[in-house]
Every structure is written in structure tokens, then in C-alpha cells.
Design a protein around this motif. Structure first.
Motif, PDB file in Angstrom:
ATOM      1  N   ASN A   1       0.819  -1.216   0.000  1.00 46.24           N
ATOM      2  CA  ASN A   1       0.000   0.000   0.000  1.00 46.24           C
ATOM      3  C   ASN A   1       0.856   1.270   0.000  1.00 46.24           C
ATOM      4  N   GLU A   2       2.057   1.178  -0.601  1.00 42.27           N
ATOM      5  CA  GLU A   2       2.965   2.301  -0.784  1.00 42.27           C
ATOM      6  C   GLU A   2       3.536   2.842   0.515  1.00 42.27           C
ATOM      7  N   ARG A   3       3.429   2.070   1.620  1.00 44.92           N
ATOM      8  CA  ARG A   3       4.080   2.481   2.861  1.00 44.92           C
ATOM      9  C   ARG A   3       5.588   2.270   2.722  1.00 44.92           C
ATOM     10  N   THR A   4       6.355   3.292   3.049  1.00 45.94           N
ATOM     11  CA  THR A   4       7.804   3.200   2.896  1.00 45.94           C
ATOM     12  C   THR A   4       8.443   2.544   4.119  1.00 45.94           C
TER      13      THR A   4
ATOM     14  N   ARG B   1       1.029  -3.966  -8.069  1.00 44.98           N
ATOM     15  CA  ARG B   1       2.103  -4.788  -7.515  1.00 44.98           C
ATOM     16  C   ARG B   1       2.380  -4.423  -6.054  1.00 44.98           C
ATOM     17  N   LEU B   2       1.819  -3.307  -5.567  1.00 49.11           N
ATOM     18  CA  LEU B   2       1.983  -2.890  -4.173  1.00 49.11           C
ATOM     19  C   LEU B   2       0.810  -3.317  -3.302  1.00 49.11           C
ATOM     20  N   TYR B   3      -0.070  -4.182  -3.822  1.00 49.16           N
ATOM     21  CA  TYR B   3      -1.209  -4.654  -3.045  1.00 49.16           C
ATOM     22  C   TYR B   3      -0.792  -5.670  -1.983  1.00 49.16           C
ATOM     23  N   ILE B   4       0.393  -6.275  -2.155  1.00 47.74           N
ATOM     24  CA  ILE B   4       0.917  -7.188  -1.148  1.00 47.74           C
ATOM     25  C   ILE B   4       2.360  -6.786  -0.840  1.00 47.74           C
ATOM     26  N   LYS B   5       2.937  -7.394   0.188  1.00 49.32           N
ATOM     27  CA  LYS B   5       4.294  -7.039   0.599  1.00 49.32           C
ATOM     28  C   LYS B   5       5.312  -7.457  -0.456  1.00 49.32           C
ATOM     29  N   PRO B   6       6.362  -6.652  -0.635  1.00 48.63           N
ATOM     30  CA  PRO B   6       7.433  -7.057  -1.548  1.00 48.63           C
ATOM     31  C   PRO B   6       8.185  -8.255  -0.977  1.00 48.63           C
TER      32      PRO B   6
END
Length: 452
Positions: free
Chosen positions: A303-306, A394-399
Motif C-alpha cells: 500500500n505504498e508504505r515506505t 504490484r503494491l497490493y501485497i508485501k514485496p
């Protein structure tokens, strides 16, 4: 048979091995024979030896495991109903031994089969039917997979007679769509694949199915659902209408909890197990060039959290400042920056990158919850700013520490291929699939391709 016999010998070792069956006494070897025969029969009932299953990999192993579990479940119910006194140690030991043996055996045979197929053996002969664009796409995917099928010819709509060119060869036009069955018989074809939507629609497909009767050729319809995995597709016929139900991806729920449990367990154990290696790498990095041992960089997570991703430093201390002077040499596409012979990489760093050892500290990111063992590549914030709308999925789940990109070419992948693989994973991932990717990652690291 070996698993059941081994369990019998290990459990009893010459002790009195007699079972009570409805009040009567019988030797355990009779019970063992019953278990083995039932197990073999169940593997057959579930088509684990079908030609469509043999050699396809994960699905084959899954069917073997499911059939084995069901066989022992039914046997347990039967033994309980008929009051068969089975030593639980013997019964429970046979199942894991057998499953491990069966999966290992299938894996070894699959390796042999794939090697044979490199020489053109054991391939299903195929004719692909449809419009040129659809046929070229299907042929390309078959050639890329490099297994199971060999396209002997195509049948193109609109009377086209120009051959189809793949990366490795030219495939001739052997028929028009109306006479495919005759060509299939003449060429001893095993399968006819209909690519896309044929001109005659469902009527053409039904007629083609009738025409193929007696030719021993299978009829296959190419799936037009782009990047949708098989488990998400279900057929639900209603009054003769074959409806295809496609499950919508879910990004919350129980399986995500199980994924997190797997992440915590594997990352925690790995950190304890690999600490001597981590220490040795840290010393090598420190002695090789001035600067800190670890490199911290802001990356975008779910979710685009850095978060601060941690790696072993593989570049000189001034790498970030030197980047501006290298931008015109970028060999990657899209939002990525990659140079095959990056002058900023240190001697130790080149070795670490080749075998992905610089990524090991990310086990800490996984343990604290910023990353996962398997997932899309963790992007830089500047890359995310350049994303097209659909790429944000692609940011819907953790990298992940590894992922589809890691086992399919790494830095050799184009930006488009990298995005396609990541989006496919995001929408279709499973725990079984994660375990397969982890296994393939070990093989990729041992034989590094595209690492720089």
C-alpha cells in the motif's frame, strides 16, 4: 510398496505383529498389503498417472499428495468402522514415507522427461487453429515453455497460406480451419489447439470435436483469460450453458495470515542458522572498501508504505552521488536503472550480487513485517512515482526477498516482463506456489543468470 514395507519393519522389528479384525487375528502383513493396494488404486482413480499430468510439475505433485491423503483418510474411516486394530505408529509412518518417496520419484522422472524433450522425444504433436495473431501468440507461448507440445503445423483463418515464424523455426500451414481433422489424421497429431475465438464460434468447435472422433487427437481450447491462474477458474454449467467462473483476487484473509506465519518462522530460523555466514560477509565487506557494512535504502512496501530496506553494501560509499553521471548508460527499461558493468560495485560486492548474498539481511525486514519471503520486487519511491496506473497493483501485497522475477531471469527481464510477472503473482499467489518459488530460487542462486 516400499514405504508400507519399511513402516512395517521399523514399527514391529520382529515383535508379535498381529492385528485384530472384528475379533479375529490376522498378520499385519495382510493389513499392509491392503493399505498398499488401496493406495495404488487411489492414485489411479485420481488420474495421477494420466499423460496430461505426468511431467507438469507442481500440479502433478499436488495430485499425488491429495490422493495419498484421501487414501489414508478413507482407510482410517474403514478401519474404524470394521474395528481393525491398526498400530498407529505403523499407519502414520507409512504416509509421510510414501508421500516423500512418491514426490521424489516423480521429480526424478520429470527431470529425465524434460531432458528427453530437449531432444524432441515424448512431445505431443500439435496443430494450432485460428487467426494469425492468436496462433502466433499460442505458438510463442508453447515455444517459450519448451515442453509438452511440438507444433507440427497451423491452420489459419481467411485462407492465409504464409507460414508462421517462431523464434527458433518456421511452422508451415498444413490446412485451413475447415479441414483440420483430415490434417490431424494424416499427420498423426495428438492435439488440436483452437487459439482465440474461431470464425464459426461454438458451432465450429462442436463440429471440430465430432470430426476428431476416431483420430485419437485431443481438442484443446486456448484460455483467453490473460494472466489468470488455473485454480481461480471454475466451470459451472447451467442447463447446458458452460459458464466460466473467475475468482476475484483477495488481498486479506486466512491465507495471508498463514503467509505471515511462514515468513516469521522461516526468517527467524534462517537468521539463527546463517549468522556465521552473515558475520563472514560483514567482515569481507568491511575489509574490501571503506564505508558501512550495511546499506539502508527507502523502499515502498504494501500500500505504498515506505520502509528502510537493509542489504550488505555492494557498492562504493559514494554510489548515490555517482548515480547522476551514469544515468545516460542505463541498460534497463521503464522505471528501473541497471548497468551490466556498474563501476560503483566493489570486488566483494560483485560476488555478493552474483549469488544474491547481499540480500540476506532482508531476512530482518521479513521478520519485522516490512517484507515477505516471496513477493514482487521492492521498488524505490521514485520508481513508484513513474508507475502507470495498473502497475500500482504490484503494491497490493508485501514485496519479497525472492519472487517470479528472481526465478525468471532477474536483471535480464525487460520492464514489461517484470511488471507482468509481478502482477501475475499478486493476483494468483498461493502457499504451495511460494514454496515452489523458494525451491527454484535456490537452484537459480546456484546457477546465477541475469545477476548484476
Amino acid at each position: 510398496m516400499v514405504a508400507v514395507t519399511t513402516a512395517l519393519l521399523v514399527r514391529f522389528r520382529g515383535e508379535d505383529a498381529r492385528a485384530s479384525i472384528g475379533g479375529y487375528q490376522a498378520d499385519y502383513w495382510l493389513v499392509a498389503l491392503l493399505i498398499a493396494l488401496s493406495w495404488i488404486a487411489t492414485l489411479g482413480v485420481f488420474h495421477t498417472r494420466d499423460s496430461r499430468v505426468i511431467g507438469i510439475g507442481a500440479t502433478e505433485y499436488k495430485q499425488v499428495i491429495n490422493a495419498s491423503a484421501i487414501a489414508f483418510g478413507l482407510l482410517a474411516i474403514g478401519f474404524l468402522a470394521f474395528q481393525v486394530d491398526v498400530a498407529r505408529g505403523f499407519f502414520v509412518l507409512a504416509l509421510p514415507l510414501g508421500i516423500c518417496g512418491l514426490v521424489l520419484e516423480r521429480w526424478l522422472w520429470r527431470r529425465w522427461l524434460l531432458r528427453q524433450r530437449l531432444f524432441g522425444h515424448y512431445l505431443a504433436r500439435v496443430i494450432v487453429v485460428g487467426n494469425r495473431a492468436d496462433v502466433e501468440y499460442v505458438v510463442g507461448q508453447i515455444e517459450k515453455a519448451g515442453a509438452t507440445y511440438y507444433v507440427v503445423g497451423v491452420a489459419l483463418a481467411n485462407g492465409s497460406t504464409t507460414a508462421v515464424k517462431s523464434e527458433s523455426r518456421t511452422i508451415p500451414v498444413v490446412s485451413d480451419p475447415a479441414h483440420v481433422a483430415i490434417a490431424a489424421s494424416d499427420l498423426a497429431v495428438d492435439t488440436v489447439i483452437v487459439a482465440g475465438q474461431p470464425a464459426g464460434g461454438s458451432e465450429y468447435i462442436r463440429t471440430l470435436g465430432w470430426q476428431l472422433e476416431g483420430t485419437s487427437a485431443d481438442l484443446v481450447l486456448s484460455n483467453q483469460l490473460t494472466d489468470v491462474a488455473g485454480p481461480r477458474i471454475h466451470f459451472r454449467p447451467v442447463e447446458g450453458l458452460p459458464l466460466i467462473h473467475v475468482e476475484i483476487p483477495q488481498f486479506e484473509g486466512a491465507k495471508h495470515v498463514l503467509k505471515r506465519v511462514l515468513d516469521i518462522g522461516v526468517s527467524g530460523i534462517s537468521l539463527l542458522f546463517f549468522w556465521p555466514l552473515l558475520l563472514a560477509i560483514a567482515i569481507a565487506v568491511k575489509l574490501d572498501s571503506p564505508g558501512p557494512v550495511l546499506f539502508h535504502q527507502e523502499r515502498c512496501g504494501r500500500n505504498e508504505r515506505t520502509f528502510q530496506m537493509v542489504k550488505f553494501r555492494s557498492m562504493v560509499q559514494t554510489a548515490e552521488d555517482d548515480l547522476a553521471g551514469l544515468l545516460d548508460q542505463n541498460e534497463a527499461s521503464g522505471a528501473l536503472f541497471k548497468i551490466r558493468n556498474d563501476p560503483r560495485i566493489t570486488r566483494v560486492g560483485r560476488v555478493l550480487r552474483k549469488y544474491s548474498l547481499d540480500e540476506l539481511p532482508q531476512l530482518w525486514n521479513i521478520l519485522v513485517g516490512n517484507m515477505s519471503l516471496v513477493g514482487p520486487r521492492p521498488p524505490l519511491p521514485v520508481e513508484v512515482e513513474a508507475y502507470e496506473t495498473h502497475v500500482h497493483r504490484r503494491l497490493y501485497i508485501k514485496p519479497g526477498l525472492t519472487g517470479m522475477w528472481q526465478v525468471n531471469g532477474r536483471s535480464n527481464l525487460s520492464w514489461e516482463d517484470s511488471v507482468r510477472l509481478d502482477l501475475y503473482y499478486v493476483e494468483n499467489w498461493s502457499l504451495a506456489g511460494d514454496l515452489i518459488i523458494i525451491w527454484r530460487t535456490f537452484k537459480t542462486v546456484m546457477r546465477p543468470v541475469g545477476a548484476y
